[in-house]
Design an enzyme around this catalytic site. Sequence first.
Site, PDB file in Angstrom:
ATOM      1  N   GLY A  19      38.204  27.667  31.780  1.00 49.78           N
ATOM      2  CA  GLY A  19      38.815  28.236  30.462  1.00 49.78           C
ATOM      3  C   GLY A  19      37.907  27.711  29.233  1.00 49.78           C
ATOM      4  O   GLY A  19      37.663  26.716  29.380  1.00 49.78           O
ATOM      5  N   GLY A  83      35.571  31.267  39.385  1.00 50.67           N
ATOM      6  CA  GLY A  83      34.106  31.434  40.183  1.00 50.67           C
ATOM      7  C   GLY A  83      33.773  30.138  40.963  1.00 50.67           C
ATOM      8  O   GLY A  83      32.738  29.683  40.799  1.00 50.67           O
ATOM      9  N   ARG A  87      34.776  28.502  47.182  1.00 47.33           N
ATOM     10  CA  ARG A  87      35.828  29.286  47.438  1.00 47.33           C
ATOM     11  C   ARG A  87      35.833  30.573  46.594  1.00 47.33           C
ATOM     12  O   ARG A  87      36.444  30.639  46.034  1.00 47.33           O
ATOM     13  CB  ARG A  87      37.247  28.460  47.298  1.00 47.33           C
ATOM     14  CG  ARG A  87      37.484  27.375  48.286  1.00 47.33           C
ATOM     15  CD  ARG A  87      38.916  27.036  48.188  1.00 47.33           C
ATOM     16  NE  ARG A  87      39.223  26.265  46.916  1.00 47.33           N
ATOM     17  CZ  ARG A  87      38.532  25.082  46.655  1.00 47.33           C
ATOM     18  NH1 ARG A  87      38.125  24.268  47.333  1.00 47.33           N
ATOM     19  NH2 ARG A  87      39.034  24.644  45.337  1.00 47.33           N
ATOM     20  N   GLY A 122      36.223  21.338  33.002  1.00 49.12           N
ATOM     21  CA  GLY A 122      37.542  20.561  32.904  1.00 49.12           C
ATOM     22  C   GLY A 122      37.346  20.010  34.412  1.00 49.12           C
ATOM     23  O   GLY A 122      36.310  20.073  35.149  1.00 49.12           O
ATOM     24  N   ASP A 123      38.588  19.921  34.791  1.00 47.71           N
ATOM     25  CA  ASP A 123      38.500  19.238  36.123  1.00 47.71           C
ATOM     26  C   ASP A 123      38.245  20.162  37.355  1.00 47.71           C
ATOM     27  O   ASP A 123      37.460  19.594  38.133  1.00 47.71           O
ATOM     28  CB  ASP A 123      40.193  18.549  36.590  1.00 47.71           C
ATOM     29  CG  ASP A 123      41.311  19.517  36.492  1.00 47.71           C
ATOM     30  OD1 ASP A 123      41.008  20.818  35.715  1.00 47.71           O
ATOM     31  OD2 ASP A 123      42.177  19.393  37.028  1.00 47.71           O
ATOM     32  N   GLY A 124      38.525  21.265  37.238  1.00 48.35           N
ATOM     33  CA  GLY A 124      38.161  22.182  38.552  1.00 48.35           C
ATOM     34  C   GLY A 124      36.513  22.353  38.442  1.00 48.35           C
ATOM     35  O   GLY A 124      36.079  22.218  39.484  1.00 48.35           O
ATOM     36  N   THR A 125      36.063  22.629  37.170  1.00 45.32           N
ATOM     37  CA  THR A 125      34.669  22.701  37.255  1.00 45.32           C
ATOM     38  C   THR A 125      33.893  21.456  37.614  1.00 45.32           C
ATOM     39  O   THR A 125      32.680  21.449  38.118  1.00 45.32           O
ATOM     40  CB  THR A 125      34.268  23.446  35.739  1.00 45.32           C
ATOM     41  OG1 THR A 125      35.122  24.494  35.345  1.00 45.32           O
ATOM     42  CG2 THR A 125      32.800  23.788  35.750  1.00 45.32           C
ATOM     43  N   THR A 145      38.343  20.446  27.721  1.00 50.55           N
ATOM     44  CA  THR A 145      39.490  21.333  28.065  1.00 50.55           C
ATOM     45  C   THR A 145      40.459  21.123  26.752  1.00 50.55           C
ATOM     46  O   THR A 145      40.555  19.807  26.301  1.00 50.55           O
ATOM     47  CB  THR A 145      40.262  20.711  29.187  1.00 50.55           C
ATOM     48  OG1 THR A 145      41.674  21.219  29.245  1.00 50.55           O
ATOM     49  CG2 THR A 145      40.200  19.417  29.451  1.00 50.55           C
ATOM     50  N   ASP A 147      43.422  20.797  27.279  1.00 49.52           N
ATOM     51  CA  ASP A 147      44.761  20.269  27.874  1.00 49.52           C
ATOM     52  C   ASP A 147      44.358  18.478  27.730  1.00 49.52           C
ATOM     53  O   ASP A 147      45.463  17.822  28.015  1.00 49.52           O
ATOM     54  CB  ASP A 147      44.791  20.537  29.456  1.00 49.52           C
ATOM     55  CG  ASP A 147      44.879  21.989  29.662  1.00 49.52           C
ATOM     56  OD1 ASP A 147      45.123  22.593  28.670  1.00 49.52           O
ATOM     57  OD2 ASP A 147      44.691  22.446  31.049  1.00 49.52           O
ATOM     58  N   ASP A 149      43.280  16.416  29.781  1.00 47.35           N
ATOM     59  CA  ASP A 149      43.958  15.732  30.962  1.00 47.35           C
ATOM     60  C   ASP A 149      42.917  15.238  31.935  1.00 47.35           C
ATOM     61  O   ASP A 149      43.268  14.859  33.330  1.00 47.35           O
ATOM     62  CB  ASP A 149      44.746  16.947  31.956  1.00 47.35           C
ATOM     63  CG  ASP A 149      43.964  18.016  32.373  1.00 47.35           C
ATOM     64  OD1 ASP A 149      42.503  18.192  31.771  1.00 47.35           O
ATOM     65  OD2 ASP A 149      44.318  18.846  32.931  1.00 47.35           O
ATOM     66  N   GLY A 190      48.790  23.642  28.160  1.00 45.21           N
ATOM     67  CA  GLY A 190      48.334  22.251  28.698  1.00 45.21           C
ATOM     68  C   GLY A 190      48.513  21.950  30.090  1.00 45.21           C
ATOM     69  O   GLY A 190      48.452  20.703  30.532  1.00 45.21           O
ATOM     70  N   ARG A 191      49.040  22.991  30.933  1.00 49.89           N
ATOM     71  CA  ARG A 191      49.105  22.927  32.366  1.00 49.89           C
ATOM     72  C   ARG A 191      49.974  21.678  32.464  1.00 49.89           C
ATOM     73  O   ARG A 191      51.347  21.696  32.186  1.00 49.89           O
ATOM     74  CB  ARG A 191      47.800  22.782  33.197  1.00 49.89           C
ATOM     75  CG  ARG A 191      46.920  24.069  32.983  1.00 49.89           C
ATOM     76  CD  ARG A 191      45.833  24.016  33.931  1.00 49.89           C
ATOM     77  NE  ARG A 191      46.341  24.330  35.437  1.00 49.89           N
ATOM     78  CZ  ARG A 191      46.698  25.602  35.999  1.00 49.89           C
ATOM     79  NH1 ARG A 191      46.506  26.444  34.980  1.00 49.89           N
ATOM     80  NH2 ARG A 191      47.308  25.620  37.152  1.00 49.89           N
ATOM     81  N   GLU A 243      54.159  24.360  28.219  1.00 49.17           N
ATOM     82  CA  GLU A 243      54.117  25.318  29.283  1.00 49.17           C
ATOM     83  C   GLU A 243      54.533  24.666  30.810  1.00 49.17           C
ATOM     84  O   GLU A 243      55.343  25.243  31.605  1.00 49.17           O
ATOM     85  CB  GLU A 243      52.920  26.183  29.566  1.00 49.17           C
ATOM     86  CG  GLU A 243      51.719  25.416  30.106  1.00 49.17           C
ATOM     87  CD  GLU A 243      50.221  26.278  30.008  1.00 49.17           C
ATOM     88  OE1 GLU A 243      50.590  27.348  29.625  1.00 49.17           O
ATOM     89  OE2 GLU A 243      49.441  25.751  30.470  1.00 49.17           O
ATOM     90  N   ARG A 296      64.812  31.780  18.987  1.00 50.37           N
ATOM     91  CA  ARG A 296      63.716  32.672  19.205  1.00 50.37           C
ATOM     92  C   ARG A 296      62.693  31.939  19.687  1.00 50.37           C
ATOM     93  O   ARG A 296      62.393  30.513  19.322  1.00 50.37           O
ATOM     94  CB  ARG A 296      63.205  33.139  17.816  1.00 50.37           C
ATOM     95  CG  ARG A 296      64.224  34.101  17.090  1.00 50.37           C
ATOM     96  CD  ARG A 296      64.480  35.395  17.655  1.00 50.37           C
ATOM     97  NE  ARG A 296      65.168  36.247  17.195  1.00 50.37           N
ATOM     98  CZ  ARG A 296      66.596  36.555  17.441  1.00 50.37           C
ATOM     99  NH1 ARG A 296      67.032  35.826  18.379  1.00 50.37           N
ATOM    100  NH2 ARG A 296      67.172  37.403  16.764  1.00 50.37           N
TER     101      ARG A 296
HETATM  102  O1  F6P Z   1      43.458  24.733  31.140  1.00 54.51           O
HETATM  103  C1  F6P Z   1      43.199  25.152  29.877  1.00 54.51           C
HETATM  104  C2  F6P Z   1      44.544  26.375  29.900  1.00 54.51           C
HETATM  105  O2  F6P Z   1      44.248  26.736  28.567  1.00 54.51           O
HETATM  106  C3  F6P Z   1      45.849  25.888  30.279  1.00 54.51           C
HETATM  107  O3  F6P Z   1      46.560  25.344  29.123  1.00 54.51           O
HETATM  108  C4  F6P Z   1      46.276  27.094  30.754  1.00 54.51           C
HETATM  109  O4  F6P Z   1      47.447  26.721  31.373  1.00 54.51           O
HETATM  110  C5  F6P Z   1      45.516  27.958  31.335  1.00 54.51           C
HETATM  111  O5  F6P Z   1      44.232  27.522  30.949  1.00 54.51           O
HETATM  112  C6  F6P Z   1      45.391  29.434  30.758  1.00 54.51           C
HETATM  113  O6  F6P Z   1      44.441  29.956  31.839  1.00 54.51           O
HETATM  114  P1  F6P Z   1      43.891  31.374  31.610  1.00 54.51           P
HETATM  115  O7  F6P Z   1      42.961  31.639  30.481  1.00 54.51           O
HETATM  116  O8  F6P Z   1      43.310  31.796  32.763  1.00 54.51           O
HETATM  117  O9  F6P Z   1      45.191  32.475  31.338  1.00 54.51           O
END
Ligand code: F6P
Length: 381
Positions: A19, A83, A87, A122-125, A145, A147, A149, A190-191, A243, A296
């Site tokens: 992201g 990407g 995988r 971030g962690d994935g990349t 990131t 997040d 994290d 923030g995942r 979230e 709301r």
């Molecule tokens: O990891 C960054 C982040 O913005 C998270 O906080 C969120 O859950 C996710 O990416 C949203 O990803 P996408 O852009 O695929 O909706």
Amino acid sequence: MHHDSSRRTRRIGLLTGGGDCPGLNAVIWAVVRSAARTDIEVFGIEDGFDGLIAGGTTRRLSIADVRGIHREGGTILGTTNRGNPFRYPVEVDGVMTEQDCSDELVRAVRRIGLDGLIVIGGDGTLAIAEELSRKGVKCVGVPKTIDNDLGATDTTFGFYSAVTTAMEALDKLKTTGQSHDRVMILEVMGRHAGWIALHCGLAGGAHVILVPEIPYDIEPVLARIRARWDEERRHYTLIVVAEGAYPAGGTESHIAAEGAGTVARVGGAGLLLERTLVDAFRGDHWRRQRSVPEVRTTVLGHLQRGGSPGAYDRIVSIRFGCAALDLIERDQWNRMVCLRGTEIESVPLEDAIAQLHLVDPQGQLVQQARSVGTCMGDHWE
Ligand code: F6P
């Protein structure tokens, strides 16, 4: 600086993965400008690792290409969070499945003549970069990131810009919430980590902050809303919910399940909380009141990832970019630059992805949030 004429010019690839977040362009800017003072040529790889897989593109980056971009959000190189070359999502007989395309990527790196890659992610990349380094593709990682994290760095860039956006949203929700005597819920990103929620909640004066690291009970949240109505004669309440937050005994809310090449989309925690509160307000205590509070929910979403980086993120990004280039100049590959205190340092890539950095429920920040009266959704008080 090395200017050894017997040596061929070195070439590095530069990509942004996962992201996007404010500050990516500032890293690109700093890498290209620092490289211009050395014998290193920078090739921008478009759309994350996709730029090195079938049909992807790369282009030489000069100072002219990056002029002024350190002020801008997003990434001039493009990015994707689907990407992963190990995988890679491909369609076979109309069904999406995953294939290992990493050999193709390694061939592309050799064909272009890249000595290695700077991978901003971030962690994935960064986990992909680490896997690639074990296949012989040398990498330097830069942690990004919103997040915040990643375990191996005190902070990632993008985080404080996202927190600022969320804090400003809270400031706005306060005035409308106050006018209407409403309970205003703000769901932030923030995942699995509650950093954005905790920071923006503290800065924006939220009465309740719910983070994934502290599964919540609805009772303390209701007690806080009730106390504001009954004792403080204040009829609005500001709640920040990460979230990834979920009720004790429950699970994280998802908008979409994981699929080929994609992770699950986290979201829905705000509306779940709204429904739970509205149900509770049908109970006796509230029915005896003149009126029950209205609720709301605002889901802040990708606004948190957009816009210009704030001053702090610009500076960290620029420092990370310079430090990444410096590692390469010193031939120190397969490391990630990181912030430790006030200094930029580096750690081996495998350490960079070893551990997620999550909110410590016993940590100072949570304790200080409690000290100023924030309800964290548990029975601490
Ligand atoms: O990891 C960054 C982040 O913005 C998270 O906080 C969120 O859950 C996710 O990416 C949203 O990803 P996408 O852009 O695929 O909706």
